[in-house]
Design an enzyme around this catalytic site. Structure first.
Site, PDB file in Angstrom:
ATOM      1  N   THR A 164       0.866  -1.182   0.000  1.00 17.42           N
ATOM      2  CA  THR A 164       0.000   0.000   0.000  1.00 17.42           C
ATOM      3  C   THR A 164       0.905   1.234   0.000  1.00 17.42           C
ATOM      4  OG1 THR A 164      -0.237  -0.228   2.410  1.00 17.42           O
ATOM      5  CG2 THR A 164      -2.025  -1.082   1.040  1.00 17.42           C
ATOM      6  N   LYS A 190       4.186  -6.775   4.082  1.00 20.97           N
ATOM      7  CA  LYS A 190       3.902  -5.390   3.759  1.00 20.97           C
ATOM      8  C   LYS A 190       3.582  -4.659   5.044  1.00 20.97           C
ATOM      9  CE  LYS A 190       0.583  -3.345   3.226  1.00 20.97           C
ATOM     10  NZ  LYS A 190       0.007  -2.272   4.107  1.00 20.97           N
ATOM     11  N   THR A 201       2.220  -6.705  12.669  1.00 23.83           N
ATOM     12  CA  THR A 201       2.587  -6.123  11.387  1.00 23.83           C
ATOM     13  C   THR A 201       1.300  -5.932  10.626  1.00 23.83           C
ATOM     14  OG1 THR A 201       3.898  -6.396   9.389  1.00 23.83           O
ATOM     15  CG2 THR A 201       3.012  -8.384  10.347  1.00 23.83           C
ATOM     16  N   GLU A 287       6.532   4.944   7.593  1.00 29.35           N
ATOM     17  CA  GLU A 287       6.064   6.127   6.882  1.00 29.35           C
ATOM     18  C   GLU A 287       6.795   7.378   7.366  1.00 29.35           C
ATOM     19  OE1 GLU A 287       1.566   4.479   5.942  1.00 29.35           O
ATOM     20  OE2 GLU A 287       1.868   5.875   7.598  1.00 29.35           O
ATOM     21  N   ASN A 410      -0.069  11.053   6.540  1.00 29.33           N
ATOM     22  CA  ASN A 410      -1.227  10.547   7.256  1.00 29.33           C
ATOM     23  C   ASN A 410      -2.314  11.589   7.459  1.00 29.33           C
ATOM     24  OD1 ASN A 410      -0.848   7.596   8.179  1.00 29.33           O
ATOM     25  ND2 ASN A 410       1.169   8.538   8.461  1.00 29.33           N
ATOM     26  N   THR A 415      -7.600  11.683   1.306  1.00 32.94           N
ATOM     27  CA  THR A 415      -7.922  12.787   0.423  1.00 32.94           C
ATOM     28  C   THR A 415      -6.785  13.156  -0.505  1.00 32.94           C
ATOM     29  OG1 THR A 415      -7.209  14.356   2.127  1.00 32.94           O
ATOM     30  CG2 THR A 415      -9.540  13.772   2.064  1.00 32.94           C
TER      31      THR A 415
END
Length: 415
Positions: A164, A190, A201, A287, A410, A415
Protein backbone atom coordinates in the site's frame (compact mmCIF):
# COMPACT_ATOMS: atom_id res chain seq x y z
CA UNK A 1 22.88 6.85 2.34
CA UNK A 2 19.80 7.85 4.33
CA UNK A 3 16.85 5.50 4.85
CA UNK A 4 14.75 7.66 2.52
CA UNK A 5 17.39 7.42 -0.22
CA UNK A 6 17.65 3.68 0.29
CA UNK A 7 13.88 3.35 -0.21
CA UNK A 8 14.03 5.11 -3.54
CA UNK A 9 16.88 2.94 -4.84
CA UNK A 10 15.82 -0.45 -3.50
CA UNK A 11 14.00 -2.89 -5.77
CA UNK A 12 13.22 -5.67 -3.33
CA UNK A 13 14.03 -4.25 0.08
CA UNK A 14 17.18 -3.92 2.13
CA UNK A 15 18.93 -7.14 3.02
CA UNK A 16 16.94 -9.24 0.54
CA UNK A 17 18.19 -9.32 -3.02
CA UNK A 18 17.41 -12.77 -4.42
CA UNK A 19 17.61 -13.12 -8.19
CA UNK A 20 14.18 -13.09 -9.88
CA UNK A 21 14.69 -16.53 -11.43
CA UNK A 22 15.46 -18.04 -8.01
CA UNK A 23 12.23 -17.07 -6.25
CA UNK A 24 10.62 -20.50 -6.37
CA UNK A 25 9.16 -22.72 -3.65
CA UNK A 26 8.27 -26.26 -4.79
CA UNK A 27 4.52 -26.82 -4.86
CA UNK A 28 3.53 -23.15 -4.63
CA UNK A 29 2.25 -20.90 -7.39
CA UNK A 30 1.37 -17.23 -7.14
CA UNK A 31 -0.06 -14.31 -9.09
CA UNK A 32 -0.38 -10.59 -8.56
CA UNK A 33 -2.53 -8.49 -10.92
CA UNK A 34 -4.45 -5.21 -11.09
CA UNK A 35 -8.14 -5.73 -10.35
CA UNK A 36 -9.35 -2.13 -10.20
CA UNK A 37 -9.05 -1.60 -6.44
CA UNK A 38 -6.17 0.90 -6.57
CA UNK A 39 -6.86 3.97 -8.65
CA UNK A 40 -3.29 4.22 -9.93
CA UNK A 41 -3.42 0.96 -11.88
CA UNK A 42 -0.92 -0.83 -9.64
CA UNK A 43 -1.19 -4.53 -8.80
CA UNK A 44 -3.72 -5.04 -6.02
CA UNK A 45 -4.93 -8.65 -6.05
CA UNK A 46 -2.88 -11.71 -5.04
CA UNK A 47 -3.46 -15.44 -5.17
CA UNK A 48 -1.13 -18.06 -3.71
CA UNK A 49 -1.89 -21.78 -4.11
CA UNK A 50 -0.35 -24.86 -2.50
CA UNK A 51 -0.07 -28.30 -4.10
CA UNK A 52 -0.42 -30.50 -2.14
CA UNK A 53 -2.53 -28.65 0.46
CA UNK A 54 -0.28 -27.06 3.04
CA UNK A 55 -0.30 -27.35 6.79
CA UNK A 56 -0.86 -23.85 8.09
CA UNK A 57 -0.55 -21.71 11.19
CA UNK A 58 -1.55 -18.10 11.64
CA UNK A 59 -1.53 -15.14 13.98
CA UNK A 60 -3.95 -12.24 13.68
CA UNK A 61 -4.49 -8.75 15.03
CA UNK A 62 -5.45 -8.33 18.67
CA UNK A 63 -7.23 -5.08 17.86
CA UNK A 64 -10.87 -5.42 18.98
CA UNK A 65 -11.88 -3.85 15.66
CA UNK A 66 -11.25 -6.68 13.19
CA UNK A 67 -11.68 -6.71 9.43
CA UNK A 68 -13.96 -9.21 7.70
CA UNK A 69 -11.06 -11.26 6.25
CA UNK A 70 -9.54 -11.63 9.72
CA UNK A 71 -12.84 -12.97 11.09
CA UNK A 72 -13.07 -15.47 8.22
CA UNK A 73 -9.46 -16.66 8.22
CA UNK A 74 -9.26 -16.92 12.01
CA UNK A 75 -12.17 -19.37 11.86
CA UNK A 76 -10.98 -21.38 8.87
CA UNK A 77 -7.38 -21.81 9.97
CA UNK A 78 -8.44 -24.10 12.81
CA UNK A 79 -8.67 -27.01 10.36
CA UNK A 80 -4.88 -26.79 9.93
CA UNK A 81 -4.91 -27.05 6.11
CA UNK A 82 -4.71 -24.39 3.41
CA UNK A 83 -4.86 -24.74 -0.38
CA UNK A 84 -5.03 -21.08 -1.36
CA UNK A 85 -4.72 -17.53 -0.01
CA UNK A 86 -6.52 -14.57 -1.62
CA UNK A 87 -5.16 -11.15 -0.71
CA UNK A 88 -6.17 -7.69 -1.83
CA UNK A 89 -4.50 -4.35 -1.19
CA UNK A 90 -6.01 -0.88 -1.45
CA UNK A 91 -9.05 -1.72 0.68
CA UNK A 92 -9.08 -3.17 4.21
CA UNK A 93 -12.70 -4.36 4.18
CA UNK A 94 -12.78 -3.27 7.84
CA UNK A 95 -15.66 -1.52 9.62
CA UNK A 96 -17.94 -2.55 6.76
CA UNK A 97 -20.40 -4.60 8.86
CA UNK A 98 -22.37 -7.54 7.52
CA UNK A 99 -22.13 -6.33 3.90
CA UNK A 100 -18.34 -6.46 4.11
CA UNK A 101 -18.44 -9.97 5.53
CA UNK A 102 -20.81 -11.06 2.75
CA UNK A 103 -18.51 -9.53 0.13
CA UNK A 104 -15.51 -11.49 1.42
CA UNK A 105 -17.47 -14.74 1.69
CA UNK A 106 -18.94 -14.38 -1.81
CA UNK A 107 -15.53 -13.77 -3.37
CA UNK A 108 -14.10 -16.69 -1.41
CA UNK A 109 -16.86 -18.97 -2.64
CA UNK A 110 -16.43 -17.86 -6.25
CA UNK A 111 -12.67 -18.38 -6.20
CA UNK A 112 -12.87 -21.75 -4.44
CA UNK A 113 -15.27 -22.94 -7.10
CA UNK A 114 -12.98 -21.78 -9.88
CA UNK A 115 -9.99 -23.52 -8.25
CA UNK A 116 -11.98 -26.67 -7.49
CA UNK A 117 -11.11 -26.65 -3.79
CA UNK A 118 -13.04 -26.67 -0.53
CA UNK A 119 -13.93 -23.13 0.51
CA UNK A 120 -12.78 -23.81 4.08
CA UNK A 121 -9.24 -24.37 2.77
CA UNK A 122 -9.08 -20.86 1.26
CA UNK A 123 -7.84 -18.05 3.50
CA UNK A 124 -8.37 -14.35 2.82
CA UNK A 125 -6.55 -11.17 3.79
CA UNK A 126 -7.00 -7.49 2.97
CA UNK A 127 -5.11 -4.25 3.55
CA UNK A 128 -5.76 -0.62 2.74
CA UNK A 129 -8.28 2.07 3.62
CA UNK A 130 -10.62 1.29 6.54
CA UNK A 131 -14.36 1.92 6.32
CA UNK A 132 -15.01 1.44 2.60
CA UNK A 133 -16.81 -1.46 0.90
CA UNK A 134 -14.73 -3.72 -1.30
CA UNK A 135 -15.26 -3.18 -5.04
CA UNK A 136 -16.48 -6.77 -5.09
CA UNK A 137 -17.76 -6.65 -8.67
CA UNK A 138 -14.33 -5.58 -9.95
CA UNK A 139 -12.60 -8.30 -7.95
CA UNK A 140 -15.02 -11.02 -9.08
CA UNK A 141 -14.50 -9.95 -12.68
CA UNK A 142 -10.73 -10.24 -12.22
CA UNK A 143 -10.76 -13.75 -10.72
CA UNK A 144 -10.47 -15.64 -14.06
CA UNK A 145 -7.41 -13.57 -15.04
CA UNK A 146 -5.96 -14.03 -11.56
CA UNK A 147 -6.21 -17.82 -11.80
CA UNK A 148 -4.79 -17.82 -15.35
CA UNK A 149 -1.83 -15.75 -14.11
CA UNK A 150 -0.77 -18.35 -11.53
CA UNK A 151 2.79 -19.53 -12.05
CA UNK A 152 5.65 -20.96 -10.04
CA UNK A 153 7.71 -17.79 -10.48
CA UNK A 154 4.86 -15.43 -9.59
CA UNK A 155 5.98 -14.64 -6.04
CA UNK A 156 7.65 -11.35 -7.02
CA UNK A 157 4.36 -10.14 -8.49
CA UNK A 158 2.59 -11.19 -5.30
CA UNK A 159 5.05 -9.30 -3.10
CA UNK A 160 4.53 -6.21 -5.24
CA UNK A 161 0.74 -6.47 -5.16
CA UNK A 162 0.35 -6.56 -1.37
CA UNK A 163 1.94 -3.10 -1.03
CA UNK A 164 0.00 0.00 0.00
CA UNK A 165 2.16 2.90 1.24
CA UNK A 166 5.24 0.65 1.20
CA UNK A 167 8.20 2.22 -0.60
CA UNK A 168 9.46 -1.20 -1.73
CA UNK A 169 8.34 -4.85 -1.76
CA UNK A 170 9.61 -6.74 1.28
CA UNK A 171 10.69 -10.31 0.57
CA UNK A 172 13.36 -12.89 1.31
CA UNK A 173 14.22 -16.38 0.01
CA UNK A 174 16.45 -19.02 1.58
CA UNK A 175 17.35 -22.72 1.30
CA UNK A 176 18.88 -25.15 3.79
CA UNK A 177 19.51 -28.88 4.02
CA UNK A 178 17.26 -30.42 6.68
CA UNK A 179 17.05 -34.16 7.29
CA UNK A 180 19.14 -34.76 4.19
CA UNK A 181 16.75 -32.83 1.92
CA UNK A 182 16.86 -29.28 0.56
CA UNK A 183 14.18 -27.14 2.20
CA UNK A 184 13.10 -23.83 0.65
CA UNK A 185 11.58 -20.87 2.50
CA UNK A 186 10.10 -17.68 1.05
CA UNK A 187 8.72 -14.75 3.03
CA UNK A 188 6.96 -11.56 1.98
CA UNK A 189 5.50 -8.78 4.07
CA UNK A 190 3.90 -5.39 3.76
CA UNK A 191 3.63 -2.58 6.24
CA UNK A 192 4.85 0.95 6.81
CA UNK A 193 2.20 2.52 9.04
CA UNK A 194 -0.11 1.37 11.86
CA UNK A 195 2.77 -0.71 13.18
CA UNK A 196 3.03 -1.69 16.83
CA UNK A 197 3.29 -5.03 18.62
CA UNK A 198 -0.29 -6.04 19.00
CA UNK A 199 0.33 -8.76 16.82
CA UNK A 200 2.27 -6.73 15.00
CA UNK A 201 2.59 -6.12 11.39
CA UNK A 202 0.14 -5.54 8.58
CA UNK A 203 0.53 -8.66 6.41
CA UNK A 204 3.23 -11.34 6.24
CA UNK A 205 3.26 -14.71 4.50
CA UNK A 206 5.84 -17.50 4.71
CA UNK A 207 5.83 -20.41 2.26
CA UNK A 208 7.95 -23.54 2.57
CA UNK A 209 8.14 -27.13 1.35
CA UNK A 210 9.01 -28.27 4.88
CA UNK A 211 7.27 -31.39 6.15
CA UNK A 212 5.83 -30.38 9.53
CA UNK A 213 2.62 -30.83 11.53
CA UNK A 214 0.40 -27.82 12.18
CA UNK A 215 1.26 -27.89 15.91
CA UNK A 216 4.94 -27.37 15.10
CA UNK A 217 4.11 -24.54 12.71
CA UNK A 218 2.01 -22.81 15.38
CA UNK A 219 4.85 -22.93 17.89
CA UNK A 220 7.36 -21.74 15.31
CA UNK A 221 5.13 -18.81 14.38
CA UNK A 222 4.47 -17.75 17.98
CA UNK A 223 8.15 -17.98 18.93
CA UNK A 224 9.33 -16.23 15.79
CA UNK A 225 6.78 -13.41 16.07
CA UNK A 226 7.80 -12.77 19.67
CA UNK A 227 11.33 -11.96 18.54
CA UNK A 228 10.48 -10.13 15.30
CA UNK A 229 7.06 -8.72 14.46
CA UNK A 230 6.27 -8.23 18.14
CA UNK A 231 9.36 -6.08 18.65
CA UNK A 232 8.68 -3.28 16.20
CA UNK A 233 6.99 0.09 16.49
CA UNK A 234 6.42 2.88 13.99
CA UNK A 235 3.45 4.80 15.32
CA UNK A 236 1.87 2.86 18.17
CA UNK A 237 -1.26 1.74 16.32
CA UNK A 238 -2.20 -1.86 15.53
CA UNK A 239 -4.04 -2.54 12.30
CA UNK A 240 -7.51 -4.06 12.04
CA UNK A 241 -6.13 -6.47 9.45
CA UNK A 242 -2.84 -7.88 10.81
CA UNK A 243 -2.37 -11.37 9.39
CA UNK A 244 0.73 -13.58 9.66
CA UNK A 245 0.63 -17.00 7.95
CA UNK A 246 3.08 -19.90 7.67
CA UNK A 247 2.28 -22.54 5.04
CA UNK A 248 4.23 -25.82 4.72
CA UNK A 249 3.28 -28.25 1.93
CA UNK A 250 5.68 -31.10 2.85
CA UNK A 251 7.19 -31.46 -0.62
CA UNK A 252 10.75 -31.65 0.73
CA UNK A 253 10.00 -35.20 1.85
CA UNK A 254 12.13 -35.49 4.98
CA UNK A 255 10.79 -36.91 8.25
CA UNK A 256 8.26 -34.63 9.91
CA UNK A 257 9.77 -31.66 11.73
CA UNK A 258 7.80 -32.22 14.92
CA UNK A 259 8.43 -30.15 18.04
CA UNK A 260 11.68 -31.24 19.71
CA UNK A 261 13.26 -32.81 16.62
CA UNK A 262 16.49 -31.74 14.96
CA UNK A 263 14.53 -30.86 11.83
CA UNK A 264 12.33 -28.48 13.86
CA UNK A 265 15.39 -26.75 15.33
CA UNK A 266 17.08 -26.53 11.93
CA UNK A 267 14.02 -24.92 10.36
CA UNK A 268 13.74 -22.49 13.26
CA UNK A 269 17.28 -21.36 12.45
CA UNK A 270 16.10 -20.69 8.90
CA UNK A 271 12.76 -19.06 9.75
CA UNK A 272 13.51 -16.80 12.71
CA UNK A 273 16.24 -14.72 11.06
CA UNK A 274 14.01 -14.24 8.02
CA UNK A 275 11.15 -13.02 10.24
CA UNK A 276 13.54 -10.61 11.93
CA UNK A 277 14.80 -9.44 8.54
CA UNK A 278 11.31 -8.68 7.23
CA UNK A 279 10.29 -7.01 10.50
CA UNK A 280 13.35 -4.79 10.18
CA UNK A 281 12.34 -3.88 6.63
CA UNK A 282 8.93 -2.76 7.88
CA UNK A 283 10.48 -0.42 10.43
CA UNK A 284 13.08 0.88 7.95
CA UNK A 285 10.19 1.60 5.58
CA UNK A 286 8.17 3.33 8.32
CA UNK A 287 6.06 6.13 6.88
CA UNK A 288 8.17 9.28 6.76
CA UNK A 289 11.04 7.59 8.58
CA UNK A 290 14.61 8.79 8.14
CA UNK A 291 16.14 6.73 10.96
CA UNK A 292 15.97 3.17 12.27
CA UNK A 293 16.64 3.02 16.01
CA UNK A 294 17.23 -0.07 18.13
CA UNK A 295 16.15 0.63 21.71
CA UNK A 296 17.36 -1.77 24.39
CA UNK A 297 16.27 -1.52 28.01
CA UNK A 298 18.28 -3.77 30.31
CA UNK A 299 18.82 -4.15 34.01
CA UNK A 300 15.07 -3.98 34.70
CA UNK A 301 13.41 -5.93 37.51
CA UNK A 302 11.71 -8.22 34.96
CA UNK A 303 11.48 -8.79 31.23
CA UNK A 304 7.90 -7.50 31.33
CA UNK A 305 8.95 -4.21 32.91
CA UNK A 306 11.79 -3.86 30.40
CA UNK A 307 9.27 -4.33 27.59
CA UNK A 308 6.92 -1.68 28.98
CA UNK A 309 9.75 0.81 29.31
CA UNK A 310 11.18 0.06 25.86
CA UNK A 311 7.84 0.61 24.17
CA UNK A 312 7.25 3.81 26.11
CA UNK A 313 10.47 5.16 24.60
CA UNK A 314 9.74 3.74 21.14
CA UNK A 315 6.30 5.34 21.04
CA UNK A 316 7.00 8.71 22.64
CA UNK A 317 6.50 11.55 20.12
CA UNK A 318 9.03 13.68 22.02
CA UNK A 319 11.66 10.95 21.91
CA UNK A 320 10.97 10.16 18.24
CA UNK A 321 11.13 13.81 17.17
CA UNK A 322 14.47 14.17 18.97
CA UNK A 323 15.77 11.31 16.80
CA UNK A 324 14.53 13.14 13.70
CA UNK A 325 16.07 16.43 14.80
CA UNK A 326 19.36 14.71 15.71
CA UNK A 327 18.98 16.27 19.14
CA UNK A 328 20.92 14.61 21.94
CA UNK A 329 18.18 15.48 24.41
CA UNK A 330 18.54 12.54 26.79
CA UNK A 331 16.31 14.31 29.29
CA UNK A 332 13.35 13.26 27.15
CA UNK A 333 14.39 9.64 27.67
CA UNK A 334 14.47 10.06 31.44
CA UNK A 335 11.07 11.78 31.43
CA UNK A 336 9.49 9.02 29.34
CA UNK A 337 10.96 6.30 31.54
CA UNK A 338 9.67 8.01 34.65
CA UNK A 339 6.05 8.09 33.53
CA UNK A 340 5.92 4.62 31.96
CA UNK A 341 4.82 2.84 35.16
CA UNK A 342 7.52 0.39 36.30
CA UNK A 343 9.55 1.53 39.29
CA UNK A 344 13.31 2.13 39.07
CA UNK A 345 15.92 4.33 40.72
CA UNK A 346 16.77 7.30 38.48
CA UNK A 347 20.13 7.64 40.20
CA UNK A 348 21.26 4.28 38.81
CA UNK A 349 20.36 4.83 35.14
CA UNK A 350 23.03 4.67 32.41
CA UNK A 351 22.26 5.76 28.82
CA UNK A 352 24.44 5.25 25.75
CA UNK A 353 24.18 5.71 21.97
CA UNK A 354 26.05 3.05 19.98
CA UNK A 355 28.02 2.29 23.13
CA UNK A 356 28.99 5.91 23.84
CA UNK A 357 27.79 6.88 27.32
CA UNK A 358 25.91 10.17 27.76
CA UNK A 359 24.37 9.45 31.18
CA UNK A 360 25.97 7.72 34.14
CA UNK A 361 24.08 7.12 37.38
CA UNK A 362 21.24 9.38 36.29
CA UNK A 363 23.26 12.48 35.41
CA UNK A 364 25.22 13.76 32.41
CA UNK A 365 28.45 11.93 31.67
CA UNK A 366 29.90 15.32 30.82
CA UNK A 367 30.10 17.73 27.89
CA UNK A 368 32.95 15.86 26.19
CA UNK A 369 31.05 12.58 26.39
CA UNK A 370 28.00 14.19 24.80
CA UNK A 371 30.08 15.75 22.04
CA UNK A 372 31.56 12.33 21.21
CA UNK A 373 28.07 10.83 21.00
CA UNK A 374 26.42 13.64 19.03
CA UNK A 375 27.58 12.49 15.53
CA UNK A 376 25.85 9.14 16.10
CA UNK A 377 22.45 10.81 15.78
CA UNK A 378 23.32 11.87 12.23
CA UNK A 379 23.45 8.21 11.18
CA UNK A 380 20.37 6.60 9.62
CA UNK A 381 20.66 3.66 12.04
CA UNK A 382 21.94 3.54 15.60
CA UNK A 383 21.36 1.76 18.92
CA UNK A 384 20.15 3.31 22.17
CA UNK A 385 20.80 1.41 25.41
CA UNK A 386 19.28 2.19 28.81
CA UNK A 387 20.60 0.22 31.77
CA UNK A 388 18.54 0.51 34.97
CA UNK A 389 20.88 -1.62 37.12
CA UNK A 390 17.88 -3.05 38.98
CA UNK A 391 17.73 -6.67 37.79
CA UNK A 392 18.17 -8.99 34.82
CA UNK A 393 15.13 -8.04 32.75
CA UNK A 394 15.81 -6.88 29.19
CA UNK A 395 13.89 -6.12 26.01
CA UNK A 396 14.82 -4.75 22.58
CA UNK A 397 12.55 -2.85 20.18
CA UNK A 398 13.07 -1.47 16.67
CA UNK A 399 11.49 1.93 16.06
CA UNK A 400 11.73 5.01 13.85
CA UNK A 401 11.92 8.73 14.17
CA UNK A 402 8.86 10.97 13.67
CA UNK A 403 9.21 13.36 10.76
CA UNK A 404 7.26 16.07 8.95
CA UNK A 405 6.69 13.56 6.13
CA UNK A 406 4.81 11.18 8.44
CA UNK A 407 2.37 13.91 9.42
CA UNK A 408 1.90 15.05 5.83
CA UNK A 409 1.23 11.52 4.54
CA UNK A 410 -1.23 10.55 7.26
CA UNK A 411 -3.01 13.89 7.38
CA UNK A 412 -4.23 13.29 3.83
CA UNK A 413 -4.33 9.48 3.59
CA UNK A 414 -7.85 9.40 2.10
CA UNK A 415 -7.92 12.79 0.42
Amino acid sequence: MTVAEHKRKSAVGPGAAPKPDSILVPGFRAAGIHAGIKKNGARDLVLVTADPPARVAGLFTQNRVQAAPVVISRSRIRCGLCQAVLVNSGNANACTGEPGLRDALALSQALAGRLGIEEESLLVASTGVVGERLPAANIRKALPALVRSLRADGLLDAAEAIRTTDAFPKLAWRQSVIGGETVTLFGMAKGAGMICPNMATMLAFFLTDLNAPAAALRKLLRTGAARSFNRIDVDGDASTNDTLLLLANGRAGHRAAAIGTRAYDAFAELLFPMMEELAGMIVKDGEGATKLVEIRVQGARSAHEARVLAYKLAGSPLVKTSFYGQDLNWGRLMVALGCAGPAFRPGLVDISYDGRAVVRKGVSAGRKAEERARPILRKDRFALCIDLHAGKGAHTVLTTDLSHAYVTLNASYRT
